[in-house]
Enzyme design. Structure first.
Site, PDB file in Angstrom:
ATOM      1  N   CYS A  64      -6.525  -1.359   8.180  1.00 33.88           N
ATOM      2  CA  CYS A  64      -8.115  -1.447   7.428  1.00 33.88           C
ATOM      3  C   CYS A  64      -8.171  -0.372   6.340  1.00 33.88           C
ATOM      4  O   CYS A  64      -8.929  -1.000   5.413  1.00 33.88           O
ATOM      5  CB  CYS A  64      -8.945  -0.667   8.817  1.00 33.88           C
ATOM      6  SG  CYS A  64      -8.574   0.682   9.377  1.00 33.88           S
ATOM      7  N   HIS A 123     -14.742   3.629   6.751  1.00 32.72           N
ATOM      8  CA  HIS A 123     -13.840   4.775   6.365  1.00 32.72           C
ATOM      9  C   HIS A 123     -14.192   5.207   4.841  1.00 32.72           C
ATOM     10  O   HIS A 123     -14.568   4.388   3.999  1.00 32.72           O
ATOM     11  CB  HIS A 123     -12.268   4.129   6.320  1.00 32.72           C
ATOM     12  CG  HIS A 123     -11.882   3.906   7.792  1.00 32.72           C
ATOM     13  ND1 HIS A 123     -12.530   4.578   8.808  1.00 32.72           N
ATOM     14  CD2 HIS A 123     -10.775   3.556   8.213  1.00 32.72           C
ATOM     15  CE1 HIS A 123     -11.980   4.227  10.066  1.00 32.72           C
ATOM     16  NE2 HIS A 123     -10.711   3.527   9.550  1.00 32.72           N
TER      17      HIS A 123
END
Length: 333
Positions: A129, A242
């Site tokens: 990711c 994130h």
């Protein structure tokens, strides 16, 4: 696009559920849909686009007649079942790290290296990711001036550890509010009101598994075996999305003005860089959507041909589910 038969392996997990949601949002063309999970989840019902689907136990015999498998399962499950799916005639788009660095498995971020899809032999890997977020953000800069070196710090949300990560943060905040002791199960330490500079096990050099993925996967995606990346990964008490602080060194100078021009037109990117009005990327703003927000673009004052920036992206969506569905769309074009 033609319609195909799709299976989601790991359909009851956070990423599997998001894959289903993204398929609906993007009107992915399918005939049949099979939802696969562990024996424990078999028999549960899921409603999707007005139809009820029964979760089936995933076995080696689950893939007959399936064209595309979206795999949101853990490494050992993918290693056990993906070859069986390929043998049955399916193409597997695998979100685990099981096959990412195999020479015969393309590692794809559609905005960056979509042409590599043509080289698959049955399995296509979804990158980590944090790697997806960084590569999407940096692609146009890399095309303008090849990136030789990156210094990256990632600030990774608890949902990167799945539903258990979210639950643990919630439970710890509640316990602290009551003055009760906190339980630590999912993470190495208390995550509520804390930062943990460890994601994955450490190697002999002191780097974690998560930190090395940025270099190893970045080299493959950018077709640059000499790319050097120094990465520090930190778990933060944020639910979703994130964030990454990135400094790049390039073969020629990219001024902040040129970088903003390139990023303003970059596929999959939204430029959010208005310091006078306190506008810059933040996890709250990037949650539940697919663009990578980038801002705080500035010259690195410690080195030539070096630029620093800040980016945020939803790691469950673009960092996992959406990227996988985009790869499936590439297969159908």
């Amino acid at each position: 696009m033609k319609k195909v038969n799709v299976a989601i392996l790991g359909a009851t997990g956070a990423v599997g559920q998001e894959m289903l949601k993204v398929m609906g949002e993007r009107n992915f063309p399918f005939n049949e849909l099979k939802l696969l999970a562990s024996k424990k989840s078999a028999g549960e019902e899921v409603e999707f686009q007005g139809k009820k689907y029964v979760i089936e136990e995933a076995t080696e015999d689950s893939f007959e007649g399936i064209n595309i498998v979206l795999c949101a399962a853990e490494n050992h499950i993918s290693e056990a079942l993906s070859p069986a799916a390929v043998k049955a005639g399916a193409v597997v788009i695998d979100n685990s790290s099981a096959f990412r660095l195999n020479d015969d498995v393309p590692l794809i971020v559609p905005e960056v290296n979509s042409e590599d899809v043509k080289n698959h032999k049955g399995i296509i890997a979804n990158p980590n990711c944090s790697t997806i977020i960084a590569m999407t953000c940096l692609n146009e800069l890399n095309k303008y001036a090849k990136i030789n070196r990156m210094i990256v710090s990632t600030y990774q949300a608890v949902s990167g550890a799945g539903v258990n990560g979210i639950n643990e943060l919630n439970q710890q905040i509640e316990s602290i509010g009551k003055g009760s002791p906190v339980d630590v199960k999912t993470f190495q330490h208390q995550i509520a009101y804390n930062l943990i500079p460890q994601i994955g096990d450490f190697d002999d050099e002191g780097y974690s598994q998560e930190e090395m993925k940025m270099q190893n996967e970045g080299r493959k995606i950018f077709h640059n075996p000499d790319l050097r990346v120094n990465c520090t990964c930190v778990r933060v008490p944020v639910y979703r999305s994130h964030s990454e602080s990135i400094t790049i060194e390039t073969e020629k100078e990219i001024t902040p003005e040129k970088a903003k021009e390139l990023l303003a037109n970059a596929e999959g990117v939204k430029l959010v860089d208005d310091l006078a009005n306190k506008k810059y990327p933040m996890p709250l703003d990037t949650t539940d959507q697919d663009l990578i927000y980038v801002g705080r673009i500035r010259k690195d004052i410690t080195a030539d041909n070096s630029l620093s920036l800040w980016c945020c992206g939803d790691q469950v969506r673009k960092g996992a589910a959406t990227n996988a569905v985009q790869i499936a769309e590439l297969l159908l074009k």
